[in-house]
Design a protein around this motif. Structure first.
Motif, short mmCIF file in Angstrom:
data_model
loop_
_atom_site.label_atom_id
_atom_site.label_comp_id
_atom_site.label_asym_id
_atom_site.label_seq_id
_atom_site.Cartn_x
_atom_site.Cartn_y
_atom_site.Cartn_z
N VAL A 133 -46.16 15.68 -0.11
CA VAL A 133 -45.07 14.89 -0.68
C VAL A 133 -45.54 13.49 -1.07
O VAL A 133 -45.49 13.10 -2.23
CB VAL A 133 -43.87 14.80 0.30
N LEU A 134 -46.01 12.73 -0.08
CA LEU A 134 -46.34 11.33 -0.35
C LEU A 134 -47.52 11.15 -1.30
O LEU A 134 -47.43 10.40 -2.29
CB LEU A 134 -46.62 10.59 0.96
N PHE A 135 -48.65 11.79 -0.99
CA PHE A 135 -49.83 11.59 -1.83
C PHE A 135 -49.60 12.03 -3.27
O PHE A 135 -49.94 11.30 -4.21
CB PHE A 135 -51.04 12.32 -1.23
N PRO A 136 -49.03 13.23 -3.51
CA PRO A 136 -48.76 13.63 -4.90
C PRO A 136 -47.81 12.67 -5.61
O PRO A 136 -47.96 12.39 -6.80
CB PRO A 136 -48.16 15.03 -4.77
N LEU A 195 -59.16 4.10 -8.90
CA LEU A 195 -58.15 4.48 -7.91
C LEU A 195 -57.90 5.98 -7.90
O LEU A 195 -57.80 6.60 -6.84
CB LEU A 195 -56.84 3.73 -8.20
N GLN A 196 -57.85 6.58 -9.08
CA GLN A 196 -57.64 8.03 -9.17
C GLN A 196 -58.83 8.78 -8.57
O GLN A 196 -58.66 9.83 -7.93
CB GLN A 196 -57.40 8.43 -10.62
N LYS A 200 -60.32 6.35 2.32
CA LYS A 200 -59.42 5.47 3.07
C LYS A 200 -59.65 4.02 2.66
O LYS A 200 -59.93 3.16 3.49
CB LYS A 200 -59.64 5.63 4.58
N ALA A 201 -59.54 3.72 1.39
CA ALA A 201 -59.77 2.37 0.88
C ALA A 201 -58.50 1.54 1.06
O ALA A 201 -57.42 1.94 0.65
CB ALA A 201 -60.17 2.42 -0.59
N THR A 202 -58.64 0.37 1.67
CA THR A 202 -57.48 -0.46 1.98
C THR A 202 -56.66 -0.83 0.74
O THR A 202 -55.42 -0.73 0.78
CB THR A 202 -57.91 -1.72 2.75
N PRO A 203 -57.28 -1.23 -0.40
CA PRO A 203 -56.44 -1.55 -1.57
C PRO A 203 -55.68 -0.34 -2.12
O PRO A 203 -54.55 -0.48 -2.59
CB PRO A 203 -57.42 -2.12 -2.59
N LEU A 204 -56.28 0.84 -2.05
CA LEU A 204 -55.58 2.05 -2.47
C LEU A 204 -54.38 2.30 -1.57
O LEU A 204 -53.28 2.60 -2.05
CB LEU A 204 -56.53 3.26 -2.44
N LYS A 205 -54.59 2.17 -0.26
CA LYS A 205 -53.49 2.39 0.69
C LYS A 205 -52.36 1.40 0.43
O LYS A 205 -51.18 1.75 0.50
CB LYS A 205 -54.00 2.26 2.12
N ALA A 206 -52.72 0.15 0.14
CA ALA A 206 -51.70 -0.86 -0.12
C ALA A 206 -50.89 -0.53 -1.36
O ALA A 206 -49.66 -0.64 -1.37
CB ALA A 206 -52.36 -2.23 -0.26
N ALA A 211 -58.84 11.38 -5.33
CA ALA A 211 -59.48 12.70 -5.36
C ALA A 211 -60.43 12.87 -4.19
O ALA A 211 -60.59 13.97 -3.65
CB ALA A 211 -60.21 12.90 -6.68
N GLN A 212 -61.06 11.76 -3.75
CA GLN A 212 -62.03 11.81 -2.64
C GLN A 212 -61.33 11.66 -1.29
O GLN A 212 -62.00 11.76 -0.25
CB GLN A 212 -63.04 10.67 -2.79
N ASP A 213 -60.00 11.40 -1.30
CA ASP A 213 -59.25 11.08 -0.08
C ASP A 213 -59.92 9.92 0.65
O ASP A 213 -60.08 9.91 1.86
CB ASP A 213 -59.15 12.29 0.84
#
Length: 227
Positions: free
Chosen positions: A23-26, A70-71, A79-85, A75-77
């Motif tokens: 749900v969340l990631f997609p 970012l994409q 755990k990058a902090t800016p991506l998570k933010a 795809a690599q899953d």
């Protein structure tokens, strides 16, 4: 030593892994490009886009290139902090629009409420951003659970499989490590927390064993007074 604080993971512990991955990631992936294009002028978004450039060693990357980076991280899953933010910002919009409701297992809801009422301090430690954590619990299917928690920790405290991260969290909570009970479904995280001196309990909702730690299948089986 008596447990005073309970620190819990989210994915696979309080909440279904499938909620995050199905749900969340997609949702974040679908809305990423448009969100960055439309909201890229916001100072908080700009700061994260600049952090992407720094972390990817591409200081001159234009907006389209940042989106591609970012994409790729998604795809690599990674755990990058800016991506998570940024994911957290996208989810915030989804929760606000009523398109998302956080999943929390009913047994976790009941136990967290009981522990809070009993005087335990409750904290969250997840690889998802603090913002994302607050949204899952604040906009959950069970209502607003945020009043139950005293604080949140994410990858800015360090990787979840390193003891030093739990030492930093212990200092922030202000208890002795032996007074903190950490809950997770990942044995490497439990190992790291134990190295830092915390009490540990593993959630095995789908069966299996987390070696070297107490194992339970639901929150209702956890009695903090026994640790």
């Amino acid at each position: 030593m008596t447990i005073k604080a309970i620190l819990t993971d989210i994915e696979g512990t309080t909440s279904a892994v499938s909620f995050v991955f199905e749900v969340l990631f997609p949702y974040a992936e679908r809305h990423l490009a448009l969100f960055v294009q439309q909201q890229g002028g916001r100072p908080d978004v700009q700061a994260q886009l600049e952090a992407v450039r720094v972390e990817s060693n591409e200081p001159q990357a234009n907006l389209q290139r940042v989106i591609e980076i970012l994409q790729g991280w998604i795809a690599q899953d990674r755990k990058a902090t800016p991506l998570k933010a940024l994911q957290g910002m996208i989810w915030e919009q989804g929760y606000r629009d009523g398109e998302l409701k956080g999943h929390v297992y009913p047994d976790a809801v009941a136990a967290l409420k009981q522990w809070h009422q009993a005087g335990y301090q409750l904290f969250v430690y997840s690889s998802g951003s603090i913002q994302a954590q607050k949204l899952i619990f604040g906009c959950s299917q069970a209502g607003d659970l945020s009043p139950l928690f005293s604080g949140y920790f994410d990858t800015t405290s360090g990787p979840k499989r390193e003891a030093s991260s739990y030492e930093r969290i212990t200092q922030a909570i202000g208890c002795a490590p032996q007074q903190i009970l950490f809950l997770s479904d990942i044995v490497e995280e439990l190992d790291a927390a134990r190295l830092a001196g915390m009490a540990t309990c593993g959630l095995v909702r789908e069966g299996g064993t987390l070696a070297g730690h107490a194992n339970v299948t639901t929150f209702t089986q956890i009695d903090p007074t026994t640790f």
